[in-house]
Enzyme design. Sequence first.
Site, short mmCIF file in Angstrom:
data_model
loop_
_atom_site.label_atom_id
_atom_site.label_comp_id
_atom_site.label_asym_id
_atom_site.label_seq_id
_atom_site.Cartn_x
_atom_site.Cartn_y
_atom_site.Cartn_z
N GLU A 132 44.25 44.80 45.42
CA GLU A 132 45.18 45.12 44.34
C GLU A 132 45.36 46.63 44.35
O GLU A 132 44.91 47.31 45.28
CB GLU A 132 44.64 44.63 42.99
CG GLU A 132 43.30 45.25 42.62
CD GLU A 132 42.80 44.84 41.24
OE1 GLU A 132 43.59 44.42 40.39
OE2 GLU A 132 41.58 44.97 41.02
N ARG B 293 39.52 36.39 27.87
CA ARG B 293 39.03 37.08 29.07
C ARG B 293 37.91 38.05 28.72
O ARG B 293 36.93 38.18 29.45
CB ARG B 293 40.17 37.80 29.79
CG ARG B 293 39.69 38.50 31.06
CD ARG B 293 40.82 39.06 31.89
NE ARG B 293 41.49 40.17 31.22
CZ ARG B 293 42.53 40.84 31.73
NH1 ARG B 293 43.02 40.50 32.89
NH2 ARG B 293 43.08 41.84 31.05
N LYS C 218 36.21 42.57 33.65
CA LYS C 218 36.90 43.82 33.34
C LYS C 218 35.87 44.75 32.71
O LYS C 218 35.77 44.87 31.49
CB LYS C 218 38.08 43.53 32.39
CG LYS C 218 39.21 44.52 32.52
CD LYS C 218 40.46 44.00 31.85
CE LYS C 218 41.40 45.12 31.49
NZ LYS C 218 41.83 45.96 32.59
#
Length: 289
Positions: free
Chosen positions: A182, A50, A149
């Site tokens: 979220e 990721r 991220k």
Amino acid sequence: MKIWLDGKLVDESEAKVSVFDHGLLYGDGVFEGIRFYNGRIFRLEEHVRRLFESARAIVLQLPWTQEEVCRYTCDTVAANGLSDGYIRLVVTRGCGELGLNPYLCPRPSMFIIASTIKLYPEEHYTNGLALITCATRRPAPAALMPQVKSLNYLNNIMAKVEAIQANALEAVMLNEQGYVAECTGDNLFILKNGTLLTPLISDGALDGITRGVIIELAASLGIPCCERSLTRYDIFVADECFLTGTAAEVIPVVSLDRRTIGSGKPGPQTRRFIEAFNNLTTTTGTPFA
Ligand code: PXG
């Protein structure tokens, strides 16, 4: 504490980055948060994959391979003599001139911290969390790709400030359409009539590793699971609710905006997920010793 910084394990007091680093100047960089349990790093390869995908999406070319980054991560944990804890792996654009242009930064920087993290007090893992909905909206995926991220956490931090000011520990973030994205540092799940539901990534959620683990566990527990757009209404009338994240692990939620969810206590399916998750984290992973 020993920190891995650009190829060397150095003492914490020597682990410094420049004021010209674009990670600091512009939030230009990517990171991972990874946990290790019982001498094994949980889902290490997945986290590193990721990281590389986040980097690729922001045109940040890493001068290391994924295998090397896995090895450096293991070395860092081993050098600190911990068996359980939290790894913060950060890649910045590196030093450059003032101005946004990332092409003027010749070399990215990477540092790896192996420490511990506590997101929520222990009692909430037994009694559940009370959430609020915050006014700070999640940016549209076309503005900031939710899968990346990145080091840009101001949106999440402003949402966290709202939670803290409202005496809550975590906030539900909605996107511009009013769908649930979220929380500030965790993904959200609900159970309704025996089905597990979680927001779509395209509604503004990070594609969480723990989220993925929960979806896998649902299959092995025989619980149907569906990713779809959710509103606050869906949470208000849910049978159960919980949050997931590497730092948070799996934590029950018992209310949203002072409305009780389900029985007002952590639900039975949530308990099954917590147990299955704990079983996985303590029995699988990449050994680092
Ligand atoms: N959403 C957001 C916005 C996150 O930052 C998660 C969900 C959970 O994803 P994983 O892959 O961990 O299941 C995160 C996780 C930190 C820190 O200080 C990092 C996160 C959350 C809280 C603290 O390193 N990222």
